[in-house]
Design a protein around this motif. Structure first.
Motif, PDB file in Angstrom:
ATOM      1  N   TYR A 236      -4.258  10.148   4.014  1.00  0.00           N
ATOM      2  CA  TYR A 236      -5.479   9.465   3.588  1.00  0.00           C
ATOM      3  C   TYR A 236      -5.615   9.461   2.061  1.00  0.00           C
ATOM      4  CZ  TYR A 236      -7.940   8.179   7.873  1.00  0.00           C
ATOM      5  OH  TYR A 236      -8.323   7.544   9.035  1.00  0.00           O
ATOM      6  N   ALA A 237      -5.126  10.497   1.409  1.00  0.00           N
ATOM      7  CA  ALA A 237      -5.144  10.509  -0.052  1.00  0.00           C
ATOM      8  C   ALA A 237      -4.275   9.376  -0.593  1.00  0.00           C
ATOM      9  CB  ALA A 237      -4.650  11.856  -0.574  1.00  0.00           C
ATOM     10  N   GLU A 238      -3.127   9.128   0.038  1.00  0.00           N
ATOM     11  CA  GLU A 238      -2.270   7.999  -0.344  1.00  0.00           C
ATOM     12  C   GLU A 238      -2.985   6.676  -0.063  1.00  0.00           C
ATOM     13  OE1 GLU A 238       1.510   8.132   1.548  1.00  0.00           O
ATOM     14  OE2 GLU A 238       2.002  10.149   0.835  1.00  0.00           O
ATOM     15  N   ALA A 239      -3.674   6.613   1.072  1.00  0.00           N
ATOM     16  CA  ALA A 239      -4.374   5.383   1.437  1.00  0.00           C
ATOM     17  C   ALA A 239      -5.479   5.059   0.441  1.00  0.00           C
ATOM     18  CB  ALA A 239      -4.958   5.509   2.848  1.00  0.00           C
ATOM     19  N   TYR A 240      -6.193   6.074  -0.015  1.00  0.00           N
ATOM     20  CA  TYR A 240      -7.237   5.858  -1.023  1.00  0.00           C
ATOM     21  C   TYR A 240      -6.619   5.289  -2.303  1.00  0.00           C
ATOM     22  CZ  TYR A 240     -11.158   6.712  -4.165  1.00  0.00           C
ATOM     23  OH  TYR A 240     -12.182   6.557  -5.074  1.00  0.00           O
ATOM     24  N   ASP A 241      -5.458   5.784  -2.682  1.00  0.00           N
ATOM     25  CA  ASP A 241      -4.764   5.267  -3.871  1.00  0.00           C
ATOM     26  C   ASP A 241      -4.363   3.805  -3.684  1.00  0.00           C
ATOM     27  OD1 ASP A 241      -5.044   7.696  -5.139  1.00  0.00           O
ATOM     28  OD2 ASP A 241      -3.048   8.422  -4.599  1.00  0.00           O
ATOM     29  N   ILE A 242      -3.979   3.445  -2.452  1.00  0.00           N
ATOM     30  CA  ILE A 242      -3.638   2.049  -2.165  1.00  0.00           C
ATOM     31  C   ILE A 242      -4.846   1.154  -2.391  1.00  0.00           C
ATOM     32  CG2 ILE A 242      -3.053   0.423  -0.319  1.00  0.00           C
ATOM     33  CD1 ILE A 242      -1.199   2.574   0.841  1.00  0.00           C
ATOM     34  N   VAL A 243      -5.997   1.576  -1.868  1.00  0.00           N
ATOM     35  CA  VAL A 243      -7.224   0.801  -2.053  1.00  0.00           C
ATOM     36  C   VAL A 243      -7.548   0.641  -3.532  1.00  0.00           C
ATOM     37  CG1 VAL A 243      -9.707   0.725  -1.598  1.00  0.00           C
ATOM     38  CG2 VAL A 243      -8.146   1.524   0.183  1.00  0.00           C
ATOM     39  N   GLU A 244      -7.398   1.714  -4.294  1.00  0.00           N
ATOM     40  CA  GLU A 244      -7.663   1.658  -5.726  1.00  0.00           C
ATOM     41  C   GLU A 244      -6.693   0.716  -6.421  1.00  0.00           C
ATOM     42  OE1 GLU A 244     -10.215   3.642  -7.689  1.00  0.00           O
ATOM     43  OE2 GLU A 244     -10.885   3.123  -5.659  1.00  0.00           O
ATOM     44  N   GLN A 245      -5.416   0.772  -6.057  1.00  0.00           N
ATOM     45  CA  GLN A 245      -4.410  -0.097  -6.679  1.00  0.00           C
ATOM     46  C   GLN A 245      -4.671  -1.566  -6.389  1.00  0.00           C
ATOM     47  OE1 GLN A 245      -0.197   1.143  -6.278  1.00  0.00           O
ATOM     48  NE2 GLN A 245      -0.977   3.139  -5.642  1.00  0.00           N
ATOM     49  N   LEU A 246      -5.149  -1.860  -5.175  1.00  0.00           N
ATOM     50  CA  LEU A 246      -5.424  -3.249  -4.816  1.00  0.00           C
ATOM     51  C   LEU A 246      -6.607  -3.817  -5.596  1.00  0.00           C
ATOM     52  CD1 LEU A 246      -4.839  -3.220  -0.952  1.00  0.00           C
ATOM     53  CD2 LEU A 246      -3.372  -4.185  -2.726  1.00  0.00           C
ATOM     54  N   GLY A 247      -7.399  -2.936  -6.193  1.00  0.00           N
ATOM     55  CA  GLY A 247      -8.493  -3.387  -7.036  1.00  0.00           C
ATOM     56  C   GLY A 247      -8.111  -3.537  -8.492  1.00  0.00           C
ATOM     57  N   GLN A 248      -6.813  -3.386  -8.790  1.00  0.00           N
ATOM     58  CA  GLN A 248      -6.333  -3.463 -10.173  1.00  0.00           C
ATOM     59  C   GLN A 248      -5.056  -4.281 -10.216  1.00  0.00           C
ATOM     60  OE1 GLN A 248      -5.733   0.638 -11.218  1.00  0.00           O
ATOM     61  NE2 GLN A 248      -7.844   1.216 -10.796  1.00  0.00           N
ATOM     62  N   GLY A 249      -5.100  -5.400 -10.885  1.00  0.00           N
ATOM     63  CA  GLY A 249      -3.892  -6.202 -11.055  1.00  0.00           C
ATOM     64  C   GLY A 249      -3.582  -7.064  -9.845  1.00  0.00           C
ATOM     65  N   THR A 250      -2.648  -7.995 -10.025  1.00  0.00           N
ATOM     66  CA  THR A 250      -2.226  -8.887  -8.952  1.00  0.00           C
ATOM     67  C   THR A 250      -1.092  -8.246  -8.175  1.00  0.00           C
ATOM     68  OG1 THR A 250      -2.848 -10.832 -10.249  1.00  0.00           O
ATOM     69  CG2 THR A 250      -1.336 -11.180  -8.412  1.00  0.00           C
ATOM     70  N   HIS A 251      -1.163  -8.349  -6.848  1.00  0.00           N
ATOM     71  CA  HIS A 251      -0.185  -7.700  -5.992  1.00  0.00           C
ATOM     72  C   HIS A 251       0.576  -8.719  -5.160  1.00  0.00           C
ATOM     73  CE1 HIS A 251      -1.463  -3.499  -6.676  1.00  0.00           C
ATOM     74  NE2 HIS A 251      -2.608  -4.078  -6.972  1.00  0.00           N
ATOM     75  N   PRO A 252       1.815  -8.378  -4.798  1.00  0.00           N
ATOM     76  CA  PRO A 252       2.551  -9.274  -3.905  1.00  0.00           C
ATOM     77  C   PRO A 252       1.907  -9.324  -2.534  1.00  0.00           C
ATOM     78  CG  PRO A 252       3.725  -7.199  -4.171  1.00  0.00           C
ATOM     79  CD  PRO A 252       2.593  -7.187  -5.157  1.00  0.00           C
ATOM     80  N   GLY A 253       2.255 -10.328  -1.768  1.00  0.00           N
ATOM     81  CA  GLY A 253       1.757 -10.449  -0.399  1.00  0.00           C
ATOM     82  C   GLY A 253       2.915 -10.426   0.574  1.00  0.00           C
ATOM     83  N   TYR A 254       2.619 -10.166   1.827  1.00  0.00           N
ATOM     84  CA  TYR A 254       3.657 -10.041   2.848  1.00  0.00           C
ATOM     85  C   TYR A 254       3.222 -10.761   4.117  1.00  0.00           C
ATOM     86  CZ  TYR A 254       5.112  -6.278  -0.256  1.00  0.00           C
ATOM     87  OH  TYR A 254       5.495  -5.555  -1.367  1.00  0.00           O
ATOM     88  N   ILE A 255       4.176 -11.416   4.742  1.00  0.00           N
ATOM     89  CA  ILE A 255       3.989 -11.964   6.078  1.00  0.00           C
ATOM     90  C   ILE A 255       5.000 -11.273   6.979  1.00  0.00           C
ATOM     91  CG2 ILE A 255       4.269 -13.982   7.562  1.00  0.00           C
ATOM     92  CD1 ILE A 255       3.194 -15.711   5.353  1.00  0.00           C
ATOM     93  N   SER A 256       4.529 -10.723   8.088  1.00  0.00           N
ATOM     94  CA  SER A 256       5.438 -10.119   9.061  1.00  0.00           C
ATOM     95  C   SER A 256       5.539 -11.033  10.270  1.00  0.00           C
ATOM     96  CB  SER A 256       4.946  -8.726   9.469  1.00  0.00           C
ATOM     97  OG  SER A 256       3.695  -8.809  10.106  1.00  0.00           O
ATOM     98  N   TYR A 257       6.713 -11.002  10.889  1.00  0.00           N
ATOM     99  CA  TYR A 257       6.994 -11.862  12.037  1.00  0.00           C
ATOM    100  C   TYR A 257       7.193 -11.017  13.288  1.00  0.00           C
ATOM    101  CZ  TYR A 257       8.246 -14.791   8.031  1.00  0.00           C
ATOM    102  OH  TYR A 257       8.231 -15.453   6.834  1.00  0.00           O
ATOM    103  N   LEU A 258       6.930 -11.623  14.434  1.00  0.00           N
ATOM    104  CA  LEU A 258       7.206 -10.932  15.681  1.00  0.00           C
ATOM    105  C   LEU A 258       8.713 -10.802  15.865  1.00  0.00           C
ATOM    106  CD1 LEU A 258       4.636 -12.552  18.153  1.00  0.00           C
ATOM    107  CD2 LEU A 258       4.560 -10.271  17.143  1.00  0.00           C
ATOM    108  N   PRO A 259       9.191  -9.647  16.263  1.00  0.00           N
ATOM    109  CA  PRO A 259      10.639  -9.481  16.476  1.00  0.00           C
ATOM    110  C   PRO A 259      11.138 -10.426  17.568  1.00  0.00           C
ATOM    111  CG  PRO A 259       9.494  -7.357  16.469  1.00  0.00           C
ATOM    112  CD  PRO A 259       8.436  -8.414  16.534  1.00  0.00           C
ATOM    113  N   GLN A 260      12.332 -10.980  17.366  1.00  0.00           N
ATOM    114  CA  GLN A 260      12.927 -11.841  18.378  1.00  0.00           C
ATOM    115  C   GLN A 260      13.490 -10.982  19.509  1.00  0.00           C
ATOM    116  OE1 GLN A 260      12.735 -15.322  18.080  1.00  0.00           O
ATOM    117  NE2 GLN A 260      11.384 -14.638  16.438  1.00  0.00           N
ATOM    118  N   ARG A 261      13.406 -11.513  20.710  1.00  0.00           N
ATOM    119  CA  ARG A 261      13.842 -10.727  21.865  1.00  0.00           C
ATOM    120  C   ARG A 261      15.326 -10.369  21.791  1.00  0.00           C
ATOM    121  NH1 ARG A 261      10.779 -13.573  27.052  1.00  0.00           N
ATOM    122  NH2 ARG A 261       8.636 -13.100  26.364  1.00  0.00           N
TER     123      ARG A 261
END
Length: 312
Positions: A236-261
């Motif tokens: 959770y301490a790492e997660a709090y840092d993630i939230v703080e980082q997302l409030g500072q600067g522009t961040h990359p984005g990600y799209i995840s796909y469903l795994p193929q069978r």
């Protein structure tokens, strides 16, 4: 498949808007459909098209969309008060899925003539135009709660209820876990803890080295020396840092796909999720990184729109 923005998504896109849009003039406002609007922000050498879908999402877009030939009455009111106005501030209200776009006059944001566009991205959503004191001038939909009007023209939009994310302490975490039902999984219980949201909470579970399906009531040690609780607190301490980082600067984005069978790559992958951080639950899945979170959201939702058009 993910259907709408989370609070983390709102935080990431607001940070991007603060860097890309503040200081630009709003030159056009258009209806895309009854719940979706396109704002055109410009400066002499560039323009940014911002899509706002009430209750669902907002992001810049590179895709062309048909606009309504006749603007709605709400769109006309937005044009009347905001066209050619300069955007002076963008903020998220606490850690809620609410964005406040401010169009202040030269005398300052508290002076008469300043307007706000408050966009809600939860439940049925709303888009609300207010004056400098947050008195409602116009809104997309009137909201009723128990036969009384909660949001209507002339009423004040209240900001005091906004909640923010906080660092996780041991006592409230253990107390929340103690309330788990006999069959509740760790993933399910933590999804409603604090303001971290389901995706980041699952990331926390995995970072702690625990199984999301672990039964809290029977398989989790809640004692004072529990290594499981210690691992969750560290995650959770790492997660709090993630939230703080997302409030500072522009961040990359990600799209995840469903795994193929069959495990083989597909020319037409099935979109599953998008976000401003590659959470552990998606790291091993097929995914694609984009330069900004807004770019990822634009591609994700445009793909959904294209699928709907093909199905008609």
């Amino acid at each position: 498949m993910k259907q709408r923005f989370t609070a983390l998504d709102v935080r990431a896109v607001v940070t991007a808007y603060q860097q890309r849009l503040v200081g630009l003039r709003l030159q056009g406002i258009y209806d895309v459909n009854p719940k979706t609007f396109l704002f055109k922000f410009t400066k002499p050498d560039s323009k940014h098209l911002v899509l706002i879908e009430s209750g669902i999402r907002t992001h810049t877009t590179e895709y062309v969309r048909d606009k309504s030939i006749t603007p709605s009455s709400f769109c006309m009111k937005l044009r009347k008060h905001l066209k050619t106005r300069r955007l002076t501030r963008v903020r998220q209200l606490g850690m809620d899925r609410v964005i406040d776009f401010e169009f202040a006059v030269a005398a300052g944001p508290e002076a008469e003539g300043t307007y706000h566009v408050v966009c809600e991205f939860y439940a049925s959503g709303n888009v609300i135009l207010t004056d400098h004191q947050y008195n409602i001038v116009a809104l997309l939909r009137v909201v009723h709660i128990e036969d009384a009007k909660a949001f209507a023209v002339g009423m004040r939009y209240e900001l005091q209820g906004a909640r923010d994310v906080e660092r996780v302490e041991r006592a409230p975490l253990v107390e929340h876990l103690r309330r788990a039902a006999p069959k509740d999984s760790l993933k399910r219980v933590l999804a409603t803890f604090g303001m971290y949201g389901p995706a980041l909470s699952e990331h926390v579970v995995l970072r702690a080295g625990l199984s999301p399906s672990l039964k809290v009531a029977t398989a989790l040690d809640l004692g004072p020396e529990s290594p499981q609780i210690a691992a969750l607190l560290a995650a959770y301490a790492e997660a709090y840092d993630i939230v703080e980082q997302l409030g500072q600067g522009t961040h990359p984005g990600y799209i995840s796909y469903l795994p193929q069978r069959d495990g083989e790559p597909s020319d037409d992958p099935v979109f599953d999720d998008f976000g401003p951080w590659l959470f552990d639950q998606y790291a091993s899945r097929p995914h694609k990184q984009f330069a900004t979170f807004s770019d990822a959201a634009d591609v994700f939702f445009s793909n959904i729109e294209a699928q709907r058009l093909r199905s008609k």
